[in-house]
Design a protein around this motif. Structure first.
Motif, PDB file in Angstrom:
ATOM      1  N   CYS A  32     -30.014  -8.336 -30.069  1.00  0.00           N
ATOM      2  CA  CYS A  32     -28.808  -7.795 -29.460  1.00  0.00           C
ATOM      3  C   CYS A  32     -27.844  -7.529 -30.613  1.00  0.00           C
ATOM      4  O   CYS A  32     -27.520  -8.447 -31.370  1.00  0.00           O
ATOM      5  CB  CYS A  32     -28.219  -8.809 -28.481  1.00  0.00           C
ATOM      6  SG  CYS A  32     -26.647  -8.319 -27.779  1.00  0.00           S
ATOM      7  N   THR A  33     -27.405  -6.288 -30.772  1.00  0.00           N
ATOM      8  CA  THR A  33     -26.549  -5.957 -31.912  1.00  0.00           C
ATOM      9  C   THR A  33     -25.096  -5.774 -31.483  1.00  0.00           C
ATOM     10  O   THR A  33     -24.803  -5.463 -30.328  1.00  0.00           O
ATOM     11  CB  THR A  33     -27.028  -4.680 -32.627  1.00  0.00           C
ATOM     12  OG1 THR A  33     -26.864  -3.557 -31.769  1.00  0.00           O
ATOM     13  CG2 THR A  33     -28.480  -4.810 -33.065  1.00  0.00           C
ATOM     14  N   ARG A  50     -20.857  -5.193 -33.508  1.00  0.00           N
ATOM     15  CA  ARG A  50     -20.069  -5.000 -34.731  1.00  0.00           C
ATOM     16  C   ARG A  50     -18.928  -6.010 -34.785  1.00  0.00           C
ATOM     17  O   ARG A  50     -18.283  -6.286 -33.780  1.00  0.00           O
ATOM     18  CB  ARG A  50     -19.483  -3.597 -34.777  1.00  0.00           C
ATOM     19  CG  ARG A  50     -20.523  -2.561 -35.057  1.00  0.00           C
ATOM     20  CD  ARG A  50     -19.907  -1.314 -35.695  1.00  0.00           C
ATOM     21  NE  ARG A  50     -20.952  -0.372 -36.001  1.00  0.00           N
ATOM     22  CZ  ARG A  50     -21.676  -0.401 -37.122  1.00  0.00           C
ATOM     23  NH1 ARG A  50     -21.432  -1.305 -38.032  1.00  0.00           N
ATOM     24  NH2 ARG A  50     -22.620   0.481 -37.329  1.00  0.00           N
ATOM     25  N   LEU A  52     -22.695  -4.671 -39.094  1.00  0.00           N
ATOM     26  CA  LEU A  52     -23.637  -4.638 -37.983  1.00  0.00           C
ATOM     27  C   LEU A  52     -24.363  -5.971 -37.969  1.00  0.00           C
ATOM     28  O   LEU A  52     -25.056  -6.319 -38.932  1.00  0.00           O
ATOM     29  CB  LEU A  52     -24.635  -3.480 -38.130  1.00  0.00           C
ATOM     30  CG  LEU A  52     -25.673  -3.368 -37.016  1.00  0.00           C
ATOM     31  CD1 LEU A  52     -24.999  -3.083 -35.666  1.00  0.00           C
ATOM     32  CD2 LEU A  52     -26.692  -2.285 -37.356  1.00  0.00           C
ATOM     33  N   GLY A  76     -26.498  -9.141 -35.516  1.00  0.00           N
ATOM     34  CA  GLY A  76     -27.378  -9.276 -34.372  1.00  0.00           C
ATOM     35  C   GLY A  76     -27.776 -10.718 -34.128  1.00  0.00           C
ATOM     36  O   GLY A  76     -27.691 -11.563 -35.012  1.00  0.00           O
ATOM     37  N   LEU A 135     -28.887  -4.590 -40.856  1.00  0.00           N
ATOM     38  CA  LEU A 135     -28.592  -5.424 -39.694  1.00  0.00           C
ATOM     39  C   LEU A 135     -28.676  -6.874 -40.147  1.00  0.00           C
ATOM     40  O   LEU A 135     -29.725  -7.324 -40.598  1.00  0.00           O
ATOM     41  CB  LEU A 135     -29.600  -5.144 -38.573  1.00  0.00           C
ATOM     42  CG  LEU A 135     -29.573  -6.074 -37.364  1.00  0.00           C
ATOM     43  CD1 LEU A 135     -28.210  -6.068 -36.680  1.00  0.00           C
ATOM     44  CD2 LEU A 135     -30.663  -5.682 -36.379  1.00  0.00           C
ATOM     45  N   GLU A 157     -28.837 -10.637 -39.281  1.00  0.00           N
ATOM     46  CA  GLU A 157     -29.134 -11.533 -38.163  1.00  0.00           C
ATOM     47  C   GLU A 157     -28.410 -12.852 -38.382  1.00  0.00           C
ATOM     48  O   GLU A 157     -28.541 -13.481 -39.430  1.00  0.00           O
ATOM     49  CB  GLU A 157     -30.632 -11.790 -38.028  1.00  0.00           C
ATOM     50  CG  GLU A 157     -30.939 -12.684 -36.847  1.00  0.00           C
ATOM     51  CD  GLU A 157     -32.406 -13.033 -36.680  1.00  0.00           C
ATOM     52  OE1 GLU A 157     -32.745 -13.566 -35.620  1.00  0.00           O
ATOM     53  OE2 GLU A 157     -33.197 -12.793 -37.612  1.00  0.00           O
TER      54      GLU A 157
END
Length: 145
Positions: free
Chosen positions: A8-9, A11, A16, A18, A131, A133
């Motif tokens: 699920c991303t 900002r 960015l 997740g 991205l 995490e």
């Protein structure tokens, strides 16, 4: 699919970020936050989620980023920790659910310093961006400290 994960991303500032979809309970738009006296700085207050009281954790504070502009609408991601206790994470904007290959996970770059380094589990290079995490357990541990 073996070797694939869903994240699920969202900002926060221009980053960015997740979380594994397995820890995300739901995504909410603007929620009223009630201030909680004597709470940790990253805990902005609590939200009422259908009768349950859920702490609202500000990811900007956890990541040592500047505070959001006053009056700026923020979204909430409700997550469940290992103890199955819900918490809500305040983010600037909700993104998409993206599928990533586990083999594409890279270590957190050495250029990431301070508290953010321990909160980032790793980095997934995407087509035109990175991205990051997050490690939910570490975020909640730091937020509640």
């Amino acid at each position: 699919m073996a070797g694939e994960r869903l994240l699920c991303t969202f900002r926060v500032a221009n980053h960015l970020l997740g979380l594994d979809i397995a820890v995300v309970q739901e995504v909410l738009r603007r929620q009223e936050i009630t201030r909680l006296p004597l709470s940790a700085p990253a805990v902005r207050g609590i939200i009422n989620l259908r009768g349950s009281i859920v702490p609202a954790v500000d990811l900007r504070c956890c990541l040592a980023l500047p505070a959001a502009e006053h009056g700026e609408d923020r979204a909430t991601i409700v997550v469940r920790s290992r103890e199955d206790a819900p918490a809500s994470l305040l983010v600037d904007e909700i993104g998409d659910v993206v599928q990533v290959a586990e083999t594409s996970l890279e270590r957190t770059p050495e250029t990431v310093h301070g508290l953010a380094r321990q909160l980032i589990h790793g980095v997934f290079p995407l087509h035109d961006r990175l991205l990051l995490e997050l490690d939910l357990g570490e975020i909640l541990r730091v937020a509640y400290a």
